[in-house]
Enzyme design. Structure first.
Site, PDB file in Angstrom:
ATOM      1  N   HIS A  42       0.830  -1.208   0.000  1.00  0.00           N
ATOM      2  CA  HIS A  42       0.000   0.000   0.000  1.00  0.00           C
ATOM      3  C   HIS A  42       0.864   1.256   0.000  1.00  0.00           C
ATOM      4  O   HIS A  42       0.605   2.201  -0.749  1.00  0.00           O
ATOM      5  CB  HIS A  42      -0.912  -0.003   1.229  1.00  0.00           C
ATOM      6  CG  HIS A  42      -1.621   1.282   1.472  1.00  0.00           C
ATOM      7  ND1 HIS A  42      -2.861   1.566   0.953  1.00  0.00           N
ATOM      8  CD2 HIS A  42      -1.257   2.387   2.178  1.00  0.00           C
ATOM      9  CE1 HIS A  42      -3.233   2.774   1.331  1.00  0.00           C
ATOM     10  NE2 HIS A  42      -2.275   3.295   2.076  1.00  0.00           N
ATOM     11  N   GLU A  43       1.907   1.272   0.836  1.00  0.00           N
ATOM     12  CA  GLU A  43       2.776   2.446   0.908  1.00  0.00           C
ATOM     13  C   GLU A  43       3.564   2.630  -0.385  1.00  0.00           C
ATOM     14  O   GLU A  43       3.753   3.755  -0.854  1.00  0.00           O
ATOM     15  CB  GLU A  43       3.719   2.327   2.110  1.00  0.00           C
ATOM     16  CG  GLU A  43       3.021   2.266   3.457  1.00  0.00           C
ATOM     17  CD  GLU A  43       2.101   3.448   3.700  1.00  0.00           C
ATOM     18  OE1 GLU A  43       2.417   4.565   3.241  1.00  0.00           O
ATOM     19  OE2 GLU A  43       1.050   3.264   4.354  1.00  0.00           O
TER      20      GLU A  43
END
Length: 263
Positions: free
Chosen positions: A129-130
């Site tokens: 996600h990051e």
């Protein structure tokens, strides 16, 4: 000069900037990016160096190897300009349930996250996600919108008569920026990163269904303290889980060997 002429001029300038800087994210969403990749990489490196000075770095060998293993499995799937030769990964010794990725290939993971992301697949959900924020150039996008908003505030304040109208202009634009642009826009970025990260982790051989368990764990860890979705830049946990279920159903079968990352 009519005091409203500067507003028209500001609109023309802003339109020219937006048209020349218009781009599309990995999911096809329209973006305005005013800064170069080199500028963003330099900013990411500077910020990461500052964070390493401020935060306590975790030196446990097993934990660092585990986080590096998950990160390597994800980043080896990247191509093009985002396939930096070596992503720098640092584990910070903190109870914070947090992680981030910065332009230029910088990743920070806090040890507190490992109490909530309880296996390699859940950790891959967060790191993926990051990384998704970096792939979609969300930092550039946010800085660009801030730059345009600041320019609009300055010109509008001057056009409305300077000091006499300054507070009114700031209040009006501030309300519009907070609820009309920045808040929903942040949720769009978060949801987009969920999609990008899910695709990345699945392609890397991790179990995408564990992304749902990760956000269930996050909901338990929050203990009901998450603010209402309307006033949050993050989607609610229930919305996130529903969206992930829908996206998992669309994933192809990548047939990638399963990573073996153990702490």
């Amino acid at each position: 000069m009519n005091r409203f002429q500067p507003i028209a001029l500001a609109g023309l300038i802003a339109s020219t900037i937006v048209l020349s800087a218009c781009s599309s994210s990995p999911t096809g969403r329209q973006q305005v990016l005013l800064f170069s990749e080199q500028d963003m990489s330099q900013l990411g490196a500077q910020s990461f160096d500052a964070l390493k000075e401020q935060e306590k770095i975790h030196t446990g060998k097993k934990t660092n190897q585990y986080v590096q293993c998950v990160t390597d499995a994800l980043t080896t799937r990247l191509g093009g300009q985002q396939a930096v030769s070596q992503w720098e990964v640092v584990v910070f010794d903190s109870e914070q349930v947090n992680a981030y990725a910065l332009p230029g290939g910088k990743i920070g993971v806090y040890t507190g996250l490992l109490n909530v992301a309880t296996n390699q697949d859940q950790l891959a959900t967060v790191i993926g996600h990051e990384i998704g924020h970096v792939l979609a150039q969300h930092s550039n996008e946010r800085l660009s919108r801030t730059q345009l908003a600041n320019m609009g505030m300055q010109i509008t304040s001057a056009a409305m008569g300077g000091a006499e109208y300054h507070d009114a202009a700031m209040a009006g634009l501030g309300l519009g920026v907070q609820y009309g642009v920045l808040m929903p826009y942040g949720r769009a970025q978060e949801s987009e990163s969920d999609i990008i990260g899910l695709r990345l982790m699945a392609e890397a051989g991790f179990d995408p269904y564990e992304s749902i368990n990760l956000w269930k764990n996050m909901a338990k860890a929050a203990g009901g303290n998450q603010p209402p979705e309307l006033l949050s830049t993050h989607p609610s946990h229930s919305t996130r889980i529903d969206d992930l279920r829908a996206e998992i159903a669309k994933l192809p079968n990548y047939n990638t060997p399963r990573p073996q990352c153990n702490i």
